[in-house]
Motif scaffolding. Structure first.
Motif, PDB file in Angstrom:
ATOM      1  N   GLY A 154       0.810  -1.208   0.000  1.00  0.00           N
ATOM      2  CA  GLY A 154       0.000   0.000   0.000  1.00  0.00           C
ATOM      3  C   GLY A 154       0.840   1.253   0.000  1.00  0.00           C
ATOM      4  N   GLU A 192      -4.318   1.607   3.010  1.00  0.00           N
ATOM      5  CA  GLU A 192      -4.494   0.976   1.704  1.00  0.00           C
ATOM      6  C   GLU A 192      -4.044  -0.484   1.739  1.00  0.00           C
ATOM      7  OE1 GLU A 192      -3.804   2.206  -2.842  1.00  0.00           O
ATOM      8  OE2 GLU A 192      -1.923   2.020  -1.715  1.00  0.00           O
ATOM      9  N   ASN A 234      -9.388   5.658   0.816  1.00  0.00           N
ATOM     10  CA  ASN A 234      -9.465   4.722   1.931  1.00  0.00           C
ATOM     11  C   ASN A 234      -9.762   5.392   3.266  1.00  0.00           C
ATOM     12  OD1 ASN A 234      -8.624   2.308   0.374  1.00  0.00           O
ATOM     13  ND2 ASN A 234      -6.708   3.431   0.178  1.00  0.00           N
TER      14      ASN A 234
END
Length: 256
Positions: A175, A180, A235
């Motif tokens: 991520g 993420e 996110n």
């Protein structure tokens, strides 16, 4: 570790990483004291934070995380050591993929099951379609203790993939930040659970066209369905909601 010992940016990463460990435990994706989540120390390319070896994920806090370099040297005053196998995988990824601020690795039943199937992850459900043509594979070479494996793992990972299936072993997500990496892993894990459930019926899988598979993957990548108005991070909303799952019931705060 005192909050005075780290920058505000590092403190935020520590809190997010500790929360991710507790969320992995909350969702049943931990494996005793094994597997790892690592996060790059902000402003560096050769330092990252990882869990203390021997501590349950449910108990990890921001201050208990261990700071190490790419040689495995502990950089802060920590009473803990780190798992050599975890260092091998995570150092390989961090050294090659500077875009990966966080690397998350699991050994779940569903993840290991799908990693052990010759067919791998199948485009049989919406969660799986997020990873259509975007998941790569690395063959099993034994417990990840051999430094020579690093180059082969990195070659299989490639320059852009954010999801890696370690054959006969487990799952890895990368991520651009901790939220993420965690949300990618949660969706990859769900995709594997659904696939195993479908395959256990022995019934035919309803096919999804390649066109729709690619459309769905692009929809996930755009983040348009979840992004908050005016906010660049798709996110953020879900991550804040996730934190509510662990803060009320936690015996001690992950922020400590």
């Amino acid at each position: 570790m005192s909050s005075k010992d780290v920058s505000p940016a590092e403190r935020q990463v520590r809190e997010d990483l500790a929360a991710a460990y507790r969320l992995v435990a909350y969702y049943g994706m931990d494996d005793s004291i094994y597997t790892h989540i690592s996060a790059r120390v902000p402003g560096t390319e050769d330092q990252f934070l990882i869990n203390p070896f021997g501590m349950l994920f449910r108990d990890i806090t921001a201050s208990s995380l261990v700071k190490i370099d790419l040689e495995g040297r502990i950089l802060d005053d920590s009473p803990f050591d780190v798992n050599p196998a975890g260092f091998t995988i995570h150092s390989a990824v961090h050294s090659a993929r500077h875009d990966a601020a966080c690397v998350l690795h699991t050994h779940t039943v569903a993840g290991v099951a799908v990693s052990s199937l010759a067919c791998g992850l199948q485009p049989c459900n919406q969660w799986a379609l997020q990873f259509h043509e975007r998941v790569v594979y690395h063959d099993f070479e034994g417990i990840a203790l051999d430094p020579d494996e690093c180059s082969r793992l990195v070659a299989d990972l490639g320059p852009t993939s954010r999801a890696l299936i370690l054959r006969n072993h487990g799952l890895v997500t990368l991520g651009r930040n901790v939220p993420e990496a965690f949300i990618l892993m949660l969706n990859l894990e769900r995709a594997c659970r659904v696939q195993v459930a479908i395959q256990s019926t022995g019934l035919p899988i309803h096919p999804v066209s390649l066109e729709v598979c690619e459309k769905t993957a692009r929809q996930y990548e755009s983040g348009d369905s979840v992004r908050e108005a005016g906010q660049p991070d798709p996110n953020g909303r879900e991550w804040r909601a996730m934190l509510q799952r662990i803060e009320p019931a936690a015996p001690s705060s992950f922020r400590d």
